[in-house]
Structure formats: structure tokens, C-alpha cells
Write a protein that holds these residues in place. Structure first.
Motif, PDB file in Angstrom:
ATOM      1  N   MET A 296       0.859  -1.188   0.000  1.00 42.12           N
ATOM      2  CA  MET A 296       0.000   0.000   0.000  1.00 42.12           C
ATOM      3  C   MET A 296       0.894   1.236   0.000  1.00 42.12           C
ATOM      4  N   LEU A 297       0.417   2.347   0.509  1.00 45.39           N
ATOM      5  CA  LEU A 297       1.186   3.593   0.437  1.00 45.39           C
ATOM      6  C   LEU A 297       2.400   3.539   1.344  1.00 45.39           C
ATOM      7  N   LYS A 298       3.547   3.874   0.768  1.00 44.80           N
ATOM      8  CA  LYS A 298       4.823   3.838   1.477  1.00 44.80           C
ATOM      9  C   LYS A 298       5.618   5.110   1.168  1.00 44.80           C
ATOM     10  N   PRO A 299       6.713   5.344   1.894  1.00 42.99           N
ATOM     11  CA  PRO A 299       7.532   6.537   1.621  1.00 42.99           C
ATOM     12  C   PRO A 299       7.981   6.641   0.171  1.00 42.99           C
ATOM     13  N   THR A 300       8.227   5.507  -0.465  1.00 45.27           N
ATOM     14  CA  THR A 300       8.694   5.549  -1.856  1.00 45.27           C
ATOM     15  C   THR A 300       7.671   6.201  -2.782  1.00 45.27           C
ATOM     16  N   HIS A 301       6.373   6.068  -2.469  1.00 43.18           N
ATOM     17  CA  HIS A 301       5.340   6.659  -3.316  1.00 43.18           C
ATOM     18  C   HIS A 301       5.313   8.178  -3.164  1.00 43.18           C
ATOM     19  N   ALA A 302       5.640   8.662  -1.992  1.00 44.25           N
ATOM     20  CA  ALA A 302       5.790  10.115  -1.815  1.00 44.25           C
ATOM     21  C   ALA A 302       7.059  10.604  -2.497  1.00 44.25           C
ATOM     22  N   ASP A 303       8.120   9.827  -2.424  1.00 41.28           N
ATOM     23  CA  ASP A 303       9.391  10.227  -3.042  1.00 41.28           C
ATOM     24  C   ASP A 303       9.274  10.327  -4.563  1.00 41.28           C
ATOM     25  N   ILE A 304       8.438   9.490  -5.162  1.00 47.42           N
ATOM     26  CA  ILE A 304       8.245   9.524  -6.609  1.00 47.42           C
ATOM     27  C   ILE A 304       7.696  10.879  -7.067  1.00 47.42           C
ATOM     28  N   LEU A 305       6.979  11.556  -6.182  1.00 46.69           N
ATOM     29  CA  LEU A 305       6.404  12.856  -6.511  1.00 46.69           C
ATOM     30  C   LEU A 305       7.454  13.963  -6.581  1.00 46.69           C
ATOM     31  N   ASN A 306       8.640  13.674  -6.116  1.00 46.22           N
ATOM     32  CA  ASN A 306       9.717  14.663  -6.091  1.00 46.22           C
ATOM     33  C   ASN A 306      10.456  14.648  -7.431  1.00 46.22           C
ATOM     34  N   LYS A 307       9.849  15.299  -8.420  1.00 45.38           N
ATOM     35  CA  LYS A 307      10.387  15.321  -9.773  1.00 45.38           C
ATOM     36  C   LYS A 307      11.109  16.646 -10.027  1.00 45.38           C
ATOM     37  N   PRO A 308      12.061  16.680 -10.957  1.00 37.00           N
ATOM     38  CA  PRO A 308      12.741  17.940 -11.263  1.00 37.00           C
ATOM     39  C   PRO A 308      11.809  18.976 -11.883  1.00 37.00           C
ATOM     40  N   TYR A 309      10.831  18.510 -12.654  1.00 37.17           N
ATOM     41  CA  TYR A 309       9.832  19.382 -13.284  1.00 37.17           C
ATOM     42  C   TYR A 309       8.506  18.622 -13.307  1.00 37.17           C
ATOM     43  N   SER A 310       7.419  19.358 -13.404  1.00 38.23           N
ATOM     44  CA  SER A 310       6.114  18.704 -13.490  1.00 38.23           C
ATOM     45  C   SER A 310       5.483  18.861 -14.861  1.00 38.23           C
ATOM     46  N   GLN A 311       5.770  19.933 -15.569  1.00 44.58           N
ATOM     47  CA  GLN A 311       5.185  20.140 -16.883  1.00 44.58           C
ATOM     48  C   GLN A 311       5.895  19.273 -17.924  1.00 44.58           C
ATOM     49  N   MET A 312       5.092  18.689 -18.793  1.00 42.13           N
ATOM     50  CA  MET A 312       5.624  17.785 -19.808  1.00 42.13           C
ATOM     51  C   MET A 312       6.659  18.475 -20.693  1.00 42.13           C
ATOM     52  N   LYS A 313       6.397  19.719 -21.064  1.00 40.47           N
ATOM     53  CA  LYS A 313       7.312  20.408 -21.973  1.00 40.47           C
ATOM     54  C   LYS A 313       8.691  20.576 -21.339  1.00 40.47           C
ATOM     55  N   ASP A 314       8.722  20.800 -20.019  1.00 39.26           N
ATOM     56  CA  ASP A 314      10.010  20.938 -19.325  1.00 39.26           C
ATOM     57  C   ASP A 314      10.705  19.594 -19.187  1.00 39.26           C
ATOM     58  N   LEU A 315       9.926  18.561 -18.882  1.00 36.06           N
ATOM     59  CA  LEU A 315      10.515  17.225 -18.778  1.00 36.06           C
ATOM     60  C   LEU A 315      11.090  16.765 -20.116  1.00 36.06           C
ATOM     61  N   LYS A 316      10.370  17.064 -21.190  1.00 36.05           N
ATOM     62  CA  LYS A 316      10.854  16.681 -22.518  1.00 36.05           C
ATOM     63  C   LYS A 316      12.117  17.460 -22.889  1.00 36.05           C
ATOM     64  N   LEU A 317      12.168  18.721 -22.440  1.00 37.47           N
ATOM     65  CA  LEU A 317      13.295  19.577 -22.792  1.00 37.47           C
ATOM     66  C   LEU A 317      14.537  19.269 -21.964  1.00 37.47           C
ATOM     67  N   TYR A 318      14.348  19.095 -20.646  1.00 36.51           N
ATOM     68  CA  TYR A 318      15.496  18.986 -19.743  1.00 36.51           C
ATOM     69  C   TYR A 318      15.803  17.558 -19.298  1.00 36.51           C
ATOM     70  N   CYS A 319      14.810  16.660 -19.379  1.00 33.79           N
ATOM     71  CA  CYS A 319      15.027  15.282 -18.916  1.00 33.79           C
ATOM     72  C   CYS A 319      14.508  14.271 -19.940  1.00 33.79           C
ATOM     73  N   PRO A 320      14.849  14.422 -21.200  1.00 37.02           N
ATOM     74  CA  PRO A 320      14.254  13.535 -22.217  1.00 37.02           C
ATOM     75  C   PRO A 320      14.563  12.060 -22.001  1.00 37.02           C
ATOM     76  N   ASP A 321      15.737  11.763 -21.491  1.00 34.90           N
ATOM     77  CA  ASP A 321      16.121  10.357 -21.294  1.00 34.90           C
ATOM     78  C   ASP A 321      15.399   9.724 -20.111  1.00 34.90           C
ATOM     79  N   ASP A 322      14.918  10.557 -19.185  1.00 30.34           N
ATOM     80  CA  ASP A 322      14.260  10.046 -17.978  1.00 30.34           C
ATOM     81  C   ASP A 322      12.739  10.113 -18.058  1.00 30.34           C
ATOM     82  N   LEU A 323      12.224  10.718 -19.103  1.00 30.40           N
ATOM     83  CA  LEU A 323      10.790  11.007 -19.161  1.00 30.40           C
ATOM     84  C   LEU A 323       9.934   9.754 -19.041  1.00 30.40           C
ATOM     85  N   GLU A 324      10.224   8.724 -19.795  1.00 35.51           N
ATOM     86  CA  GLU A 324       9.377   7.539 -19.773  1.00 35.51           C
ATOM     87  C   GLU A 324       9.405   6.849 -18.411  1.00 35.51           C
TER      88      GLU A 324
END
Length: 206
Positions: free
Chosen positions: A1-29
Motif C-alpha cells: 500500500m502507500l509507502k515513503p517511496t510513493h511520496a518520493d516519486i512525486l519529487n520530480k525535477p519538473y512537473s510540466q511535460m514540456k520541461d521534462l521533454k526539454l530537460y530530462c528527455p532520457d528520464d521522461l518515460e
């Protein structure tokens, strides 16, 4: 069920898709897959909580993990009674990077499409017996979900002076690092009990 790892997943460098595609293309998927997987667990958790609630609760609204242009920085669901589906007061469940929160709140984002008034919502502060919820917290609408919440023990309803558009939330939380201390049944039961206790105050808001 809900664990610390699920909260940690929310800690992304960017939230908008355009920023993720621009700055983190290799990590996006991987970011998308991890986020959606954590959201599926959040969704399952809420549906199990719902199954254990009294019959007068409507099925929870569970916000999707992505709105098409943004991968959200939190997971959000809310509960209402069947008889109050057209009103803006809600009991919300929020998992963010810091904690799991269950609270009574005014759904400002959608308030204009609902029938109830903020004045009626704020009536809960006049009717509540704070001695019956001493382990709860209160925080003003200007305080975000990462802010400092005031213990009910320190809250004085007689000193409330709200301006137009302002309100107080009432709720409890578990710090994300404490989630490991709960097994699945314990966390579901804690959440169910919290929702049921908040529902007594929720009834004052209509």
C-alpha cells in the motif's frame, strides 16, 4: 500500500511535460511509468477505504495522475455524501512529497459549479467541540499543504476573524517517513476512522 517511496516519486525535477521533454528527455518515460504506478496504488488505496465507509458516502473522486500537459506533484482524492454531491465541502486525501493528509476543506477550485456557500462551510468552527478531536490539526486557507499546521489544542474558535474567501481546514496527517510503520489494513483503518470522524464536522458545513 502507500509507502515513503510513493511520496518520493512525486519529487520530480519538473512537473510540466514540456520541461521534462526539454530537460530530462532520457528520464521522461521512467518518470511517467513510476508516477503512474504510484498513482495506481493511491487509487487502489482509496477504493479500499471507500469499501469500508458507511453506505451514505459516494464513490470518491480520484484525480488522475496526469492532465495531459502536467504530471502532478501530488495525488488527490475527495469524499462526499451522496446527498451532498452538489456542494463544495469535501473530505480530501492528499499524498504529497512530505505527508499523507486527510482533511475537511472547501473545494475552492470547483466551488463556482457547486451550490453551497463558503459562509455555510465556515459554520463548522462555531459548532465543533474541539475537545473531541484533540489529535487533529487546523490550518488557514492561506497555508499550503507543506506548511505548518496548528494543533487543535492551540486553536481558539472565538478568535477567528475570516475575510472574504478565507476558511480553515481540519485534518490529520502522517509524515511520509512514518508510513512504513503501518501495514495495509492499519493504514486503511486509520484513514477510514479519520474520514468518519471528520464526517461529523462535514455535516455542519451544509
Amino acid at each position: 500500500m502507500l509507502k515513503p517511496t510513493h511520496a518520493d516519486i512525486l519529487n520530480k525535477p519538473y512537473s510540466q511535460m514540456k520541461d521534462l521533454k526539454l530537460y530530462c528527455p532520457d528520464d521522461l518515460e521512467k518518470i511517467k511509468a513510476d508516477h503512474k504506478s504510484a498513482w495506481q496504488i493511491f487509487k487502489e488505496f482509496n477504493l479500499k477505504v471507500y469499501q469500508n465507509l458507511p453506505m451514505h458516502f459516494a464513490k470518491p473522486h480520484i484525480e488522475n495522475w496526469c492532465n495531459g500537459w502536467e504530471i502532478r506533484r501530488h495525488f488527490f482524492a475527495y469524499y462526499k455524501y451522496d446527498s451532498y454531491l452538489g456542494n463544495a465541502p469535501i473530505i480530501a486525501i492528499i499524498l504529497n512529497r512530505q505527508r499523507l493528509i486527510i482533511c475537511l476543506t472547501w473545494y475552492s477550485y470547483k466551488a463556482k459549479v457547486f451550490n453551497s456557500s463558503l459562509q455555510k462551510f465556515n459554520a463548522w468552527t462555531d459548532k465543533i467541540n474541539l475537545e473531541n478531536c484533540s489529535e487533529f490539526y487546523v490550518w488557514h486557507s492561506s497555508v499550503d499543504y507543506y506548511g505548518e499546521f496548528q494543533s487543535v489544542r492551540e486553536f481558539d474558535c472565538d478568535k477567528i476573524h475570516l475575510k472574504d474567501g478565507e476558511f480553515y481546514r481540519l485534518g490529520r496527517f502522517i509524515h511520509k517517513d512514518e508510513l512504513d510503520k503501518f501495514n495495509d489494513d492499519e493504514l486503511i483503518n486509520w484513514t477510514r476512522q479519520t474520514i468518519e470522524r471528520l464526517s461529523k464536522v462535514y455535516e455542519y458545513c451544509h
